[in-house]
Design a protein around this motif. Structure first.
Motif, mmCIF file in Angstrom:
data_model
loop_
_atom_site.group_PDB
_atom_site.id
_atom_site.type_symbol
_atom_site.label_atom_id
_atom_site.label_comp_id
_atom_site.label_asym_id
_atom_site.label_seq_id
_atom_site.Cartn_x
_atom_site.Cartn_y
_atom_site.Cartn_z
ATOM 1 N N PRO A 166 25.172 48.528 9.946
ATOM 2 C CA PRO A 166 24.860 48.078 8.579
ATOM 3 C C PRO A 166 23.984 46.833 8.530
ATOM 4 O O PRO A 166 23.139 46.702 7.636
ATOM 5 C CB PRO A 166 26.248 47.813 7.982
ATOM 6 C CG PRO A 166 27.158 48.739 8.716
ATOM 7 C CD PRO A 166 26.618 48.787 10.121
ATOM 8 N N ALA A 167 24.173 45.922 9.481
ATOM 9 C CA ALA A 167 23.394 44.677 9.456
ATOM 10 C C ALA A 167 21.898 44.929 9.620
ATOM 11 O O ALA A 167 21.075 44.108 9.198
ATOM 12 C CB ALA A 167 23.878 43.741 10.564
ATOM 13 N N ALA A 168 21.543 46.066 10.223
ATOM 14 C CA ALA A 168 20.128 46.366 10.445
ATOM 15 C C ALA A 168 19.516 47.159 9.304
ATOM 16 O O ALA A 168 18.292 47.334 9.249
ATOM 17 C CB ALA A 168 19.956 47.140 11.748
ATOM 18 N N ALA A 169 20.341 47.633 8.376
ATOM 19 C CA ALA A 169 19.851 48.449 7.262
ATOM 20 C C ALA A 169 18.829 47.671 6.439
ATOM 21 O O ALA A 169 19.084 46.543 6.004
ATOM 22 C CB ALA A 169 21.017 48.890 6.386
ATOM 23 N N GLY A 170 17.682 48.275 6.218
ATOM 24 C CA GLY A 170 16.634 47.640 5.417
ATOM 25 C C GLY A 170 15.873 46.553 6.143
ATOM 26 O O GLY A 170 14.973 45.951 5.558
ATOM 27 N N ARG A 171 16.198 46.284 7.402
ATOM 28 C CA ARG A 171 15.530 45.216 8.142
ATOM 29 C C ARG A 171 14.407 45.731 9.035
ATOM 30 O O ARG A 171 13.604 44.946 9.539
ATOM 31 C CB ARG A 171 16.534 44.459 9.021
ATOM 32 C CG ARG A 171 17.661 43.771 8.270
ATOM 33 C CD ARG A 171 17.133 42.749 7.263
ATOM 34 N NE ARG A 171 16.191 41.830 7.858
ATOM 35 C CZ ARG A 171 16.550 40.689 8.466
ATOM 36 N NH1 ARG A 171 17.823 40.335 8.515
ATOM 37 N NH2 ARG A 171 15.652 39.889 8.979
ATOM 38 N N VAL A 213 10.372 50.411 10.917
ATOM 39 C CA VAL A 213 10.335 51.832 11.272
ATOM 40 C C VAL A 213 11.770 52.334 11.312
ATOM 41 O O VAL A 213 12.719 51.559 11.172
ATOM 42 C CB VAL A 213 9.638 52.052 12.638
ATOM 43 C CG1 VAL A 213 8.163 51.682 12.560
ATOM 44 C CG2 VAL A 213 10.329 51.260 13.738
ATOM 45 N N SER A 214 11.950 53.622 11.517
ATOM 46 C CA SER A 214 13.302 54.168 11.575
ATOM 47 C C SER A 214 14.025 53.682 12.836
ATOM 48 O O SER A 214 13.376 53.290 13.815
ATOM 49 C CB SER A 214 13.250 55.693 11.588
ATOM 50 O OG SER A 214 12.731 56.156 12.826
ATOM 51 N N PRO A 215 15.364 53.700 12.838
ATOM 52 C CA PRO A 215 16.090 53.329 14.060
ATOM 53 C C PRO A 215 15.676 54.164 15.267
ATOM 54 O O PRO A 215 15.585 53.641 16.383
ATOM 55 C CB PRO A 215 17.552 53.572 13.685
ATOM 56 C CG PRO A 215 17.596 53.398 12.204
ATOM 57 C CD PRO A 215 16.289 53.957 11.713
ATOM 58 N N PRO A 228 10.778 42.567 10.794
ATOM 59 C CA PRO A 228 10.111 41.381 10.246
ATOM 60 C C PRO A 228 11.102 40.406 9.606
ATOM 61 O O PRO A 228 12.118 40.811 9.037
ATOM 62 C CB PRO A 228 9.165 41.965 9.190
ATOM 63 C CG PRO A 228 9.002 43.401 9.569
ATOM 64 C CD PRO A 228 10.304 43.817 10.176
ATOM 65 N N ALA A 229 10.782 39.134 9.734
ATOM 66 C CA ALA A 229 11.616 38.108 9.110
ATOM 67 C C ALA A 229 11.428 38.145 7.592
ATOM 68 O O ALA A 229 10.337 38.450 7.092
ATOM 69 C CB ALA A 229 11.242 36.730 9.646
ATOM 70 N N ARG A 230 12.491 37.838 6.887
ATOM 71 C CA ARG A 230 12.412 37.746 5.431
ATOM 72 C C ARG A 230 11.928 36.362 5.026
ATOM 73 O O ARG A 230 12.143 35.388 5.742
ATOM 74 C CB ARG A 230 13.777 38.019 4.826
ATOM 75 C CG ARG A 230 14.243 39.466 4.986
ATOM 76 C CD ARG A 230 15.690 39.617 4.616
ATOM 77 N NE ARG A 230 16.119 41.013 4.583
ATOM 78 C CZ ARG A 230 17.384 41.396 4.545
ATOM 79 N NH1 ARG A 230 18.352 40.492 4.520
ATOM 80 N NH2 ARG A 230 17.694 42.678 4.530
ATOM 81 N N ALA A 231 11.305 36.290 3.862
ATOM 82 C CA ALA A 231 10.808 35.003 3.369
ATOM 83 C C ALA A 231 11.952 34.010 3.253
ATOM 84 O O ALA A 231 12.997 34.309 2.672
ATOM 85 C CB ALA A 231 10.134 35.190 2.009
#
Length: 202
Positions: free
Chosen positions: A141-146, A149-151, A191-194
């Protein structure tokens, strides 16, 4: 006593791994393995049968150690920190191994065209297990939306990238450069979030 091995098998497999890393499978002889381990060549044949079996035993030991280290690195909750730790682990495996420089899997893959089916299967097994380990970590879950590309794609790209790192390391690329390349790849995949604090620097 007859039937009881008179040598330290763990030490022998460690020495064998070092030779196979340094010289490859074809260029390593049973005489080389006997000299490096201090075990008589006849005892090696009695214990393992042939060089291929000795390689496979040392490779299984290497695989278990590397996959365990990868799983430990990927257990970090933050996906960017986990991927960075994983790639650092892969680079450490190439540059700081006590048994010799380089990645044993990539070294053997360079000879795979001439290798037996058992050795080729062993190499494929490690890489498939590594890809599955990465995929499982990237599906949390922690990687969802982060991920960019796909896992599935990320796991595959990371396996391919580690092979490239191994080739560059063999060409004497400095570890600091390998780590900088690794961080750039993590930035592309996750990618890092703002405004986000980069946990990799903590």
């Amino acid at each position: 006593m007859v039937g009881i091995r008179q040598f330290d098998e763990e030490r022998l497999l460690q020495r064998a791994e070092g030779l196979f890393r340094a010289k490859g499978f074809d260029a390593t002889s049973m005489t080389d393995l006997a000299a490096a381990s201090g075990v008589q060549r006849g005892s090696l044949y009695n214990a393992f049968g042939d060089k291929e079996e000795l390689f496979l035993r040392s490779f299984a030991r290497y695989e278990a150690r590397f996959l365990a280290a990868a799983q430990e690195a990927l257990a970090i909750e933050d996906p960017r920190a986990a991927l960075t730790a994983f790639l650092d682990t892969a680079i450490d495996n190439m540059t700081a191994a006590p048994t010799g420089r380089g990645c044993l899997t990539t070294r053997m893959a360079m000879e795979a065209r001439h290798a037996s089916a058992r050795i080729q299967d062993g190499l494929r097994h490690l890489l498939s297990q590594l890809e599955a380990t990465l995929h499982a970590a990237l599906c949390r879950p922690a990687a969802a939306g982060r991920l960019a590309v796909s896992p599935e794609q990320a796991a595959r790209l990371l396996v391919v990238f580690t092979r490239g790192l191994a080739v560059l390391e063999r060409l004497d690329t400095a570890p600091d450069i390998l780590r900088a390349d690794a961080r750039a790849v993590v930035d592309l995949i996750a990618p890092a979030r703002a405004g986000e604090v980069d946990l990799r620097a903590i």
